[in-house]
Design a protein around this motif. Structure first.
Motif, PDB file in Angstrom:
ATOM      1  N   MET A 107       0.894  -1.066   0.096  1.00 34.96           N
ATOM      2  CA  MET A 107      -0.113  -0.198   0.008  1.00 34.96           C
ATOM      3  C   MET A 107       0.862   1.264   0.042  1.00 34.96           C
ATOM      4  O   MET A 107       1.791   1.161   0.233  1.00 34.96           O
ATOM      5  N   ASP A 108       0.182   2.472  -0.506  1.00 39.34           N
ATOM      6  CA  ASP A 108       1.100   3.679  -0.356  1.00 39.34           C
ATOM      7  C   ASP A 108       1.072   4.197   0.956  1.00 39.34           C
ATOM      8  O   ASP A 108       0.427   3.615   1.955  1.00 39.34           O
ATOM      9  N   GLY A 109       1.448   5.467   1.180  1.00 39.87           N
ATOM     10  CA  GLY A 109       1.545   5.916   2.512  1.00 39.87           C
ATOM     11  C   GLY A 109       0.171   6.210   3.026  1.00 39.87           C
ATOM     12  O   GLY A 109       0.066   6.051   4.302  1.00 39.87           O
ATOM     13  N   GLN A 110      -0.893   6.426   2.134  1.00 46.33           N
ATOM     14  CA  GLN A 110      -2.200   6.758   2.826  1.00 46.33           C
ATOM     15  C   GLN A 110      -3.068   5.593   2.948  1.00 46.33           C
ATOM     16  O   GLN A 110      -4.153   5.635   2.971  1.00 46.33           O
ATOM     17  N   GLY A 111      -2.324   4.151   2.606  1.00 42.92           N
ATOM     18  CA  GLY A 111      -3.289   3.223   2.652  1.00 42.92           C
ATOM     19  C   GLY A 111      -3.848   2.706   1.641  1.00 42.92           C
ATOM     20  O   GLY A 111      -4.566   1.633   1.490  1.00 42.92           O
ATOM     21  N   ASN A 112      -3.748   3.457   0.198  1.00 41.11           N
ATOM     22  CA  ASN A 112      -4.224   3.020  -0.938  1.00 41.11           C
ATOM     23  C   ASN A 112      -3.502   1.650  -1.562  1.00 41.11           C
ATOM     24  O   ASN A 112      -2.350   1.579  -1.399  1.00 41.11           O
ATOM     25  N   LYS A 113      -4.192   0.305  -1.858  1.00 43.44           N
ATOM     26  CA  LYS A 113      -3.582  -0.737  -2.203  1.00 43.44           C
ATOM     27  C   LYS A 113      -3.046  -0.580  -3.712  1.00 43.44           C
ATOM     28  O   LYS A 113      -3.271   0.052  -4.502  1.00 43.44           O
ATOM     29  N   ILE A 114      -1.898  -0.932  -3.632  1.00 45.36           N
ATOM     30  CA  ILE A 114      -1.099  -1.069  -4.877  1.00 45.36           C
ATOM     31  C   ILE A 114      -1.013  -2.448  -5.547  1.00 45.36           C
ATOM     32  O   ILE A 114      -1.396  -2.520  -6.696  1.00 45.36           O
ATOM     33  N   GLN A 115      -0.762  -3.483  -4.621  1.00 47.54           N
ATOM     34  CA  GLN A 115      -1.011  -4.917  -5.253  1.00 47.54           C
ATOM     35  C   GLN A 115      -1.278  -5.774  -4.284  1.00 47.54           C
ATOM     36  O   GLN A 115      -0.839  -5.594  -2.872  1.00 47.54           O
ATOM     37  N   THR A 116      -1.916  -6.683  -4.190  1.00 45.92           N
ATOM     38  CA  THR A 116      -2.363  -7.830  -3.182  1.00 45.92           C
ATOM     39  C   THR A 116      -1.912  -9.127  -3.855  1.00 45.92           C
ATOM     40  O   THR A 116      -2.188  -9.447  -4.974  1.00 45.92           O
ATOM     41  N   PHE A 117      -1.202 -10.069  -3.033  1.00 43.87           N
ATOM     42  CA  PHE A 117      -0.958 -11.489  -3.373  1.00 43.87           C
ATOM     43  C   PHE A 117      -1.510 -12.314  -2.393  1.00 43.87           C
ATOM     44  O   PHE A 117      -1.390 -12.003  -1.348  1.00 43.87           O
ATOM     45  N   SER A 118      -2.192 -13.441  -2.914  1.00 42.63           N
ATOM     46  CA  SER A 118      -2.606 -14.487  -1.886  1.00 42.63           C
ATOM     47  C   SER A 118      -1.132 -15.646  -1.959  1.00 42.63           C
ATOM     48  O   SER A 118      -0.461 -15.501  -2.903  1.00 42.63           O
ATOM     49  N   PHE A 121       7.509   2.962 -11.727  1.00 41.28           N
ATOM     50  CA  PHE A 121       8.225   2.616 -10.291  1.00 41.28           C
ATOM     51  C   PHE A 121       7.470   3.487  -9.414  1.00 41.28           C
ATOM     52  O   PHE A 121       7.082   4.674  -9.655  1.00 41.28           O
ATOM     53  N   ALA A 122       7.384   3.073  -8.211  1.00 38.15           N
ATOM     54  CA  ALA A 122       6.998   3.772  -7.062  1.00 38.15           C
ATOM     55  C   ALA A 122       7.815   4.963  -6.807  1.00 38.15           C
ATOM     56  O   ALA A 122       9.197   4.674  -6.962  1.00 38.15           O
ATOM     57  N   LYS A 123       7.325   6.087  -6.733  1.00 37.34           N
ATOM     58  CA  LYS A 123       8.150   7.347  -6.316  1.00 37.34           C
ATOM     59  C   LYS A 123       8.641   7.207  -4.978  1.00 37.34           C
ATOM     60  O   LYS A 123       8.225   6.351  -4.031  1.00 37.34           O
ATOM     61  N   PRO A 124       9.937   7.789  -4.480  1.00 37.81           N
ATOM     62  CA  PRO A 124      10.356   7.733  -3.235  1.00 37.81           C
ATOM     63  C   PRO A 124       9.252   8.278  -2.146  1.00 37.81           C
ATOM     64  O   PRO A 124       8.762   9.089  -2.498  1.00 37.81           O
ATOM     65  N   GLY A 125       9.192   7.517  -1.176  1.00 39.72           N
ATOM     66  CA  GLY A 125       8.462   8.080   0.080  1.00 39.72           C
ATOM     67  C   GLY A 125       7.876   6.642   1.078  1.00 39.72           C
ATOM     68  O   GLY A 125       8.675   5.722   0.753  1.00 39.72           O
ATOM     69  N   ILE A 126       6.879   6.998   1.688  1.00 35.44           N
ATOM     70  CA  ILE A 126       6.677   6.018   2.752  1.00 35.44           C
ATOM     71  C   ILE A 126       5.526   4.908   2.097  1.00 35.44           C
ATOM     72  O   ILE A 126       4.511   5.461   1.513  1.00 35.44           O
ATOM     73  N   TYR A 127       5.627   3.983   2.321  1.00 34.49           N
ATOM     74  CA  TYR A 127       4.670   2.587   1.864  1.00 34.49           C
ATOM     75  C   TYR A 127       4.640   1.748   2.910  1.00 34.49           C
ATOM     76  O   TYR A 127       5.052   1.797   4.273  1.00 34.49           O
ATOM     77  N   GLN A 128       3.551   0.963   2.803  1.00 35.77           N
ATOM     78  CA  GLN A 128       3.118   0.128   3.918  1.00 35.77           C
ATOM     79  C   GLN A 128       2.996  -1.301   3.348  1.00 35.77           C
ATOM     80  O   GLN A 128       2.781  -1.607   1.953  1.00 35.77           O
ATOM     81  N   VAL A 129       3.277  -2.281   4.219  1.00 31.19           N
ATOM     82  CA  VAL A 129       2.992  -3.547   3.787  1.00 31.19           C
ATOM     83  C   VAL A 129       2.134  -4.563   4.712  1.00 31.19           C
ATOM     84  O   VAL A 129       2.295  -4.012   6.146  1.00 31.19           O
ATOM     85  N   CYS A 130       0.971  -5.124   4.172  1.00 32.28           N
ATOM     86  CA  CYS A 130      -0.089  -5.674   5.310  1.00 32.28           C
ATOM     87  C   CYS A 130       0.201  -7.226   5.155  1.00 32.28           C
ATOM     88  O   CYS A 130      -0.161  -7.847   4.063  1.00 32.28           O
ATOM     89  N   LEU A 131       0.598  -7.866   6.067  1.00 34.03           N
ATOM     90  CA  LEU A 131       0.505  -9.584   5.956  1.00 34.03           C
ATOM     91  C   LEU A 131      -0.425 -10.150   6.732  1.00 34.03           C
ATOM     92  O   LEU A 131      -0.622  -9.725   8.042  1.00 34.03           O
ATOM     93  N   THR A 132      -1.540 -10.840   6.215  1.00 36.89           N
ATOM     94  CA  THR A 132      -2.460 -11.591   6.830  1.00 36.89           C
ATOM     95  C   THR A 132      -2.316 -13.130   6.925  1.00 36.89           C
ATOM     96  O   THR A 132      -2.259 -13.690   5.680  1.00 36.89           O
ATOM     97  N   VAL A 133      -2.061 -13.600   7.983  1.00 40.41           N
ATOM     98  CA  VAL A 133      -1.701 -15.235   8.038  1.00 40.41           C
ATOM     99  C   VAL A 133      -2.850 -15.783   9.133  1.00 40.41           C
ATOM    100  O   VAL A 133      -2.796 -15.297  10.333  1.00 40.41           O
TER     101      VAL A 133
END
Length: 243
Positions: free
Chosen positions: A1-12, A72-84
């Motif tokens: 996700m980007d810094g605002q929590g908008n999804k960029i890509q999801t993988f199962s 390419f993602a521009k420089p900045g803050i991103y987030q990763v969310c892991l669900t298990v």
């Protein structure tokens, strides 16, 4: 996700390419970074996920060459969310500018915003092509049971011609490589060319690139607006004939 929590890509677990390594070292990195395709290990213990800092490419049109526009993602803050197993963890990380880069963060932000605008316009064009494909499929399914109604057949042919014209304006429609090469450059490939310029250049887009984009985007907007208006009218008449 980007810094605002908008999804960029999801993988199962089923969707993401996986690799298993006997030890945690550099093996596999070269291939992963070259292809730009994220990979993960899913063995017990320490695992790794490699993101190539790209957005997923725009949608594809069945039967047509893939459109590779994946900024390419521009420089900045991103987030990763892991669900298990129903438990979710979210962490932030930063994509940083190369310390040897001479461009400022403001300039890379400007380039990133322009690149994403181009990305969105290409996706809009492809979605319009897919909309045309759906209309043609609906016509074909209806005529399969009503081929004896000549008025309906004629109206269906009119819709098909409209949809073919739209697709032919957006992307190559030749059935062979020679035919595709000999076609004039279509609107979506023009955006692909601009994407390639952005990918291989540094700093924000120059005025020449911006001018070309504005011209192509304006033509796309005009083409899509005309198509959507005509399709709505013709499909309404088609539905009325089915009625």
């Amino acid at each position: 996700m980007d810094g605002q929590g908008n999804k960029i890509q999801t993988f199962s677990k089923e969707e993401i390419p996986t690799e298993r390594f006997p030890s945690f070292d550099a093996r596999g990195y070269e291939q992963d970074l070259t292809t730009g395709k994220p990979k993960a290990t899913v063995s017990q213990g320490l695992n790794r996920f490699i993101w190539g800092t790209r957005y997923p490419s725009v949608s594809s049109v069945p039967g047509r060459p893939p459109v590779i526009i994946n900024p390419f993602a521009k420089p900045g803050i991103y987030q990763v969310c892991l669900t298990v197993d129903g438990e979710t963890q979210t962490e932030s990380f930063e994509v940083q500018i190369n310390p040897n880069e001479k461009y400022t963060r403001e300039e890379t932000d400007t380039k990133g915003e322009f690149w994403m605008k181009l990305y969105g316009k290409a996706e809009e064009g492809i979605q319009t092509v897919l909309k045309a494909r759906e209309a043609k499929e609906k016509v074909a399914n209806t005529l399969a049971d009503s081929s004896d109604n000549q008025i309906l057949v004629d109206q269906g042919a009119k819709i098909n011609a409209l949809c073919d014209e739209l697709e032919g304006s957006m992307m190559p429609v030749g059935t062979t490589l020679v035919q595709i090469i000999n076609e004039r450059t279509k609107l979506v490939p023009k955006l692909t060319w601009l994407h390639n310029v952005l990918e291989t250049s540094e700093g924000p887009a120059n005025q020449g690139v911006i001018n070309v984009y504005n011209k192509v985007a304006s033509e796309m907007d005009e083409t899509m607006a005309s198509f959507n208006s005509q399709l709505e009218t013709e499909m309404a008449q088609f539905e009325q004939l089915i009625g």
